[in-house]
Design a protein around this motif. Structure first.
Motif, PDB file in Angstrom:
ATOM      1  N   CYS A   1      -2.591   5.885  -1.192  1.00  0.00           N
ATOM      2  CA  CYS A   1      -3.187   6.834  -2.141  1.00  0.00           C
ATOM      3  C   CYS A   1      -4.597   7.271  -1.749  1.00  0.00           C
ATOM      4  CB  CYS A   1      -3.201   6.244  -3.539  1.00  0.00           C
ATOM      5  SG  CYS A   1      -4.439   4.949  -3.761  1.00  0.00           S
ATOM      6  N   GLY A   2      -5.270   6.473  -0.958  1.00  0.00           N
ATOM      7  CA  GLY A   2      -6.599   6.846  -0.471  1.00  0.00           C
ATOM      8  C   GLY A   2      -7.757   6.429  -1.349  1.00  0.00           C
TER       9      GLY A   2
ATOM     10  N   CYS B   1      -9.022   3.493  -2.045  1.00  0.00           N
ATOM     11  CA  CYS B   1      -9.928   2.489  -1.460  1.00  0.00           C
ATOM     12  C   CYS B   1     -10.877   3.128  -0.443  1.00  0.00           C
ATOM     13  CB  CYS B   1      -9.142   1.358  -0.821  1.00  0.00           C
ATOM     14  SG  CYS B   1      -7.918   1.892   0.388  1.00  0.00           S
TER      15      CYS B   1
ATOM     16  N   ALA C   1      -2.690  -3.998  -3.644  1.00  0.00           N
ATOM     17  CA  ALA C   1      -2.409  -4.290  -2.230  1.00  0.00           C
ATOM     18  C   ALA C   1      -3.593  -4.893  -1.479  1.00  0.00           C
ATOM     19  CB  ALA C   1      -1.965  -3.004  -1.511  1.00  0.00           C
ATOM     20  N   ILE C   2      -4.760  -4.879  -2.142  1.00  0.00           N
ATOM     21  CA  ILE C   2      -5.978  -5.317  -1.436  1.00  0.00           C
ATOM     22  C   ILE C   2      -6.371  -6.725  -1.858  1.00  0.00           C
ATOM     23  CG2 ILE C   2      -8.455  -4.865  -1.139  1.00  0.00           C
ATOM     24  CD1 ILE C   2      -7.832  -1.895  -1.600  1.00  0.00           C
TER      25      ILE C   2
ATOM     26  N   CYS D   1       0.837  -1.212   0.000  1.00  0.00           N
ATOM     27  CA  CYS D   1       0.000   0.000   0.000  1.00  0.00           C
ATOM     28  C   CYS D   1       0.867   1.257   0.000  1.00  0.00           C
ATOM     29  CB  CYS D   1      -0.912  -0.004   1.215  1.00  0.00           C
ATOM     30  SG  CYS D   1      -1.860   1.529   1.397  1.00  0.00           S
ATOM     31  N   ILE D   2       0.486   2.199  -0.889  1.00  0.00           N
ATOM     32  CA  ILE D   2       1.201   3.477  -0.973  1.00  0.00           C
ATOM     33  C   ILE D   2       0.376   4.623  -0.385  1.00  0.00           C
ATOM     34  CG2 ILE D   2       2.637   2.810  -2.935  1.00  0.00           C
ATOM     35  CD1 ILE D   2       0.599   4.324  -4.756  1.00  0.00           C
TER      36      ILE D   2
ATOM     37  N   ILE E   1      -7.572   5.262   5.894  1.00  0.00           N
ATOM     38  CA  ILE E   1      -6.142   5.521   6.001  1.00  0.00           C
ATOM     39  C   ILE E   1      -5.812   5.640   7.483  1.00  0.00           C
ATOM     40  CG2 ILE E   1      -4.253   7.077   5.425  1.00  0.00           C
ATOM     41  CD1 ILE E   1      -5.354   5.600   2.993  1.00  0.00           C
TER      42      ILE E   1
ATOM     43  N   ALA F   1      -3.416   2.292   4.193  1.00  0.00           N
ATOM     44  CA  ALA F   1      -4.786   1.839   4.401  1.00  0.00           C
ATOM     45  C   ALA F   1      -4.862   0.677   5.386  1.00  0.00           C
ATOM     46  CB  ALA F   1      -5.395   1.425   3.066  1.00  0.00           C
TER      47      ALA F   1
ATOM     48  N   PRO G   1      -4.120   0.731  -7.164  1.00  0.00           N
ATOM     49  CA  PRO G   1      -3.090   0.828  -8.202  1.00  0.00           C
ATOM     50  C   PRO G   1      -1.895  -0.096  -7.997  1.00  0.00           C
ATOM     51  CG  PRO G   1      -3.007   2.749  -6.758  1.00  0.00           C
ATOM     52  CD  PRO G   1      -4.245   1.968  -6.374  1.00  0.00           C
TER      53      PRO G   1
HETATM   54  S1  SF4 Z   1      -4.690  -0.143  -0.429  1.00  0.00           S
HETATM   55 FE1  SF4 Z   1      -5.932   1.721  -0.749  1.00  0.00          FE
HETATM   56  S2  SF4 Z   1      -4.627   3.424  -0.093  1.00  0.00           S
HETATM   57 FE2  SF4 Z   1      -3.323   1.618  -0.364  1.00  0.00          FE
HETATM   58  S3  SF4 Z   1      -2.557   1.809  -2.446  1.00  0.00           S
HETATM   59 FE3  SF4 Z   1      -4.373   0.516  -2.539  1.00  0.00          FE
HETATM   60  S4  SF4 Z   1      -6.072   1.922  -3.001  1.00  0.00           S
HETATM   61 FE4  SF4 Z   1      -4.327   3.162  -2.305  1.00  0.00          FE
END
Ligand code: SF4
Length: 61
Positions: A12-13, A15, A57-58, A9-10, A25, A31, A54
């Motif tokens: 980015c917000g 999600c 990570a999910i 996860c970077i 976040i 996240a 992107p």
């Molecule tokens: S987990 Fe959420 S905050 Fe993290 S990189 Fe993926 S979309 Fe962005």
């Protein structure tokens, strides 16, 4: 169904924007997902967040 966020996860917000019932976040700027089962009415949004991340990570399963 549960959601998890990996170390990729970077922060980015996206999600959180897509499904703030499940993702937010956290204090560390990345996240975090709720630990309990995803409420049924948010499963589709959580999957959308999974697909939209992107960096992949999910995981929602
Ligand atoms: S987990 Fe959420 S905050 Fe993290 S990189 Fe993926 S979309 Fe962005």
């Amino acid at each position: 169904m549960k959601a998890t966020v990996s170390e990729e996860c970077i922060g980015c917000g996206l999600c959180e924007s897509t499904c703030d019932a499940v993702f937010s976040i956290g204090d560390e700027g990345v996240a975090v997902a709720i630990e309990e089962d995803i409420p049924e009415e948010y499963e589709d949004a959580a999957k959308e967040a999974e697909e939209g991340c992107p960096v992949g990570a999910i995981t929602v399963e």
